[in-house]
Scaffold this active site. Structure first.
Site, PDB file in Angstrom:
ATOM      1  NE  ARG A  27      -2.002  -1.994   3.128  1.00 15.89           N
ATOM      2  CZ  ARG A  27      -2.381  -2.565   4.267  1.00 15.89           C
ATOM      3  NH1 ARG A  27      -3.613  -2.429   4.684  1.00 15.89           N
ATOM      4  NH2 ARG A  27      -1.533  -3.255   4.986  1.00 15.89           N
ATOM      5  NE  ARG A  36      -6.135  -4.141  -1.329  1.00 21.38           N
ATOM      6  CZ  ARG A  36      -7.403  -4.185  -0.941  1.00 21.38           C
ATOM      7  NH1 ARG A  36      -8.370  -4.055  -1.833  1.00 21.38           N
ATOM      8  NH2 ARG A  36      -7.695  -4.359   0.335  1.00 21.38           N
ATOM      9  CE1 TYR A 147      -3.739 -13.515  11.286  1.00 21.68           C
ATOM     10  CE2 TYR A 147      -1.693 -14.751  11.087  1.00 21.68           C
ATOM     11  CZ  TYR A 147      -2.358 -13.550  11.253  1.00 21.68           C
ATOM     12  OH  TYR A 147      -1.647 -12.384  11.390  1.00 21.68           O
TER      13      TYR A 147
END
Ligand code: CP3
Length: 341
Positions: A27, A36, A147
Site C-alpha cells: 500500500r 488494488r 489464524y
C-alpha cells in the site's frame, strides 16, 4: 550466476550487500493502490496472475532491489484447505475458525485453488531482470495455525496458545495437515521458478520457553528436511519474528540457511551470537524507514558496519503503508554506497 542474493547465500564474494524488503510491494506504493482499487479485493489480486505478476514486479521497476518476493499471502494455504477466508477493509484477515476435530477432518488441500500462484511465479521469472532473485514463501506452521484456530488476531491467538498447552494432540493433527500442504505448495513454487524460500513465522514470539522447540523449531525442521529432500540446493530463509532468546535454538536446529531477525535483536547479540551460526537477514526498524533522514541513515549504517559484508539487508518486519517511497530509494542508495566497490 550474477544474482547477488544467491551468491551471498552460497558464500561467494559479491560487489555489494544484497538488499530487499519484506512487504516491498504494497500500500505504500501508489501504483499498488491503483491496481488494488481496480481489483477491489485483496484475494482476487493474489489469485489473478496478471495482477499478482504486475504487483510483484512493481518495486523492482522503481528500485534497484536484489530480489522480488512473490505477491501472495500466507493464508492462501488455509484457503486451499477449504477454510473460508476474507480480507476485510481496515480489519485484516478473517477466517471461519476451526472449532473441533470434525472441522479438522474436513480440511483437504486442493492445489487447484492456488494454481494462479504458480502461474504468477512463472510469469515473474520470465520478466525479471537477470540480477534479481525470485523469492517464494509460506507461513510458519504455528503462525498459520494461529489464524486457522482463532479466525483473526483480535484476541492475541489465545485459542491456539491454549491448545498448545492443553490439547497438543489436536494441534499435532492440524500441524500434520499444514506440513503436507506446505511441502507440496513450496515444492511447486520451486518448480515454478522460486530461487529462494522464506518461512514467515510472524507469531513465534507468542510461545513460552518450553513450547518453542515443540511448536516452532521441530515443525520447521521437518518442513525444511522434506523440501530439501526433493530440492537439496534451494536456500531457505527462516524468520521466527520476536523469538528473543530463542533465535539461537532456531538457528541451530531448524535446518534453515539464513536467519531473519526483527529489530528487537541488538546488533551486538546478532553479531556475537547469531552470525556465528547462520548468515543473517534484517533488521532495520520499519519506523526508521518511515522517518527517513539522519535517523534512518544512522540505523542503516549501524547494521552495515556491525554485520557486513556477509549479510542480507532487510527490515525487521514489513514496510508499513505510510512509508514514503522516496525513503526506500534512499535506503537502497545508502546500502549500495556503503557496501559497494
Ligand atoms: O512481502 C511481500 O511484499 C509479499 C507479499 C506478502 C503479503 N503478505 C501481502 C499482503 C507476504 C509475504 C505476506 C505474508 C503475511 N501475510 C504474513 C507474514 C508476514 C507478516 O507481516 O508478519 C502474515 C501474518 C500475513 C497475514 C495477513 N495478510 C495480515 C495479518 C494482513 C492484514 C494486515 C495488513 O497489512 O493489511 C494481510 C493482508 C496483506 N498481505 C496485504 C498485503 C500487501 C495488505 C492488503 C491490502 O492491500 O489491503
Amino acid at each position: 550466476m550474477d544474482k547477488t542474493l544467491l551468491k551471498t547465500i552460497s558464500g561467494e564474494k559479491t560487489d555489494h550487500m544484497p538488499v530487499w524488503l519484506m512487504r516491498q510491494a504494497g500500500r505504500y506504493l501508489p501504483e499498488y493502490r491503483a491496481l488494488r482499487a481496480r481489483a477491489g479485493n485483496f484475494l482476487d489480486l493474489c489469485l489473478t496472475p496478471a495482477w499478482a505478476t504486475e504487483i510483484t514486479l512493481q518495486p523492482t521497476k522503481r528500485f534497484d532491489l536484489d530480489a522480488a518476493i512473490l505477491f501472495a499471502d500466507i493464508l492462501l494455504i488455509p484457503m486451499a484447505l477449504g477454510q473460508k477466508l476474507e480480507f476485510r477493509e481496515g480489519e485484516g484477515p478473517v477466517l471461519d475458525k476451526i472449532e473441533d476435530e470434525k472441522a479438522l477432518a474436513k480440511l483437504v488441500y486442493d492445489e487447484k485453488k492456488v494454481m494462479p500462484v504458480f502461474d504468477t511465479l512463472q510469469n515473474v521469472k520470465a520478466q525479471l531482470p537477470q540480477n534479481v532473485a525470485l523469492i517464494g514463501f509460506c507461513g510458519g506452521l504455528w503462525t498459520v495455525a494461529c489464524y486457522m484456530l482463532d479466525g483473526n488476531s483480535r484476541n492475541g491467538f489465545s485459542r491456539a496458545q491454549s491448545l498448545a498447552e492443553n490439547d497438543p494432540q489436536m494441534l499435532d493433527r492440524l500441524f500434520e495437515i499444514l506440513l503436507n500442504a506446505s511441502e507440496t505448495y513450496l515444492n511447486r513454487q520451486i518448480e515454478s521458478g522460486a530461487e529462494v524460500l522464506q518461512i514467515f513465522e510472524s507469531w513465534a514470539g507468542l510461545l513460552a520457553d518450553s513450547k518453542f522447540e515443540r511448536w516452532i523449531v521441530k515443525p520447521t525442521a521437518e518442513l525444511v528436511t522434506r523440501i530439501k529432500r526433493k530440492h537439496p540446493k534451494i536456500p531457505i530463509i527462516g524468520f521466527p519474528r520476536e523469538s528473543g532468546i530463542h533465535y539461537k535454538t532456531y538457528a541451530e536446529k531448524s535446518g534453515i540457511d539464513v536467519l531473519g531477525i526483527d529489530q528487537n535483536v541488538s546488533l551486538d547479540v546478532a553479531r556475537d551470537q547469531l552470525q556465528k551460526i547462520k548468515l543473517l537477514q534484517g533488521n532495520l526498524d520499519p519506523a526508521l524507514l518511515v522517518a527517513g533522514g539522519m535517523d534512518m541513515r544512522r540505523g542503516i549504517e549501524a547494521i552495515i558496519d556491525k554485520m557486513g559484508p556477509r549479510h542480507i539487508f532487510n527490515l525487521g518486519h514489513g514496510v508499513v503503508p505510510h512509508t514514503p517511497p522516496e525513503h526506500v530509494a534512499e535506503l537502497i542508495k545508502i546500502v549500495r554506497e556503503r557496501t559497494g566497490p
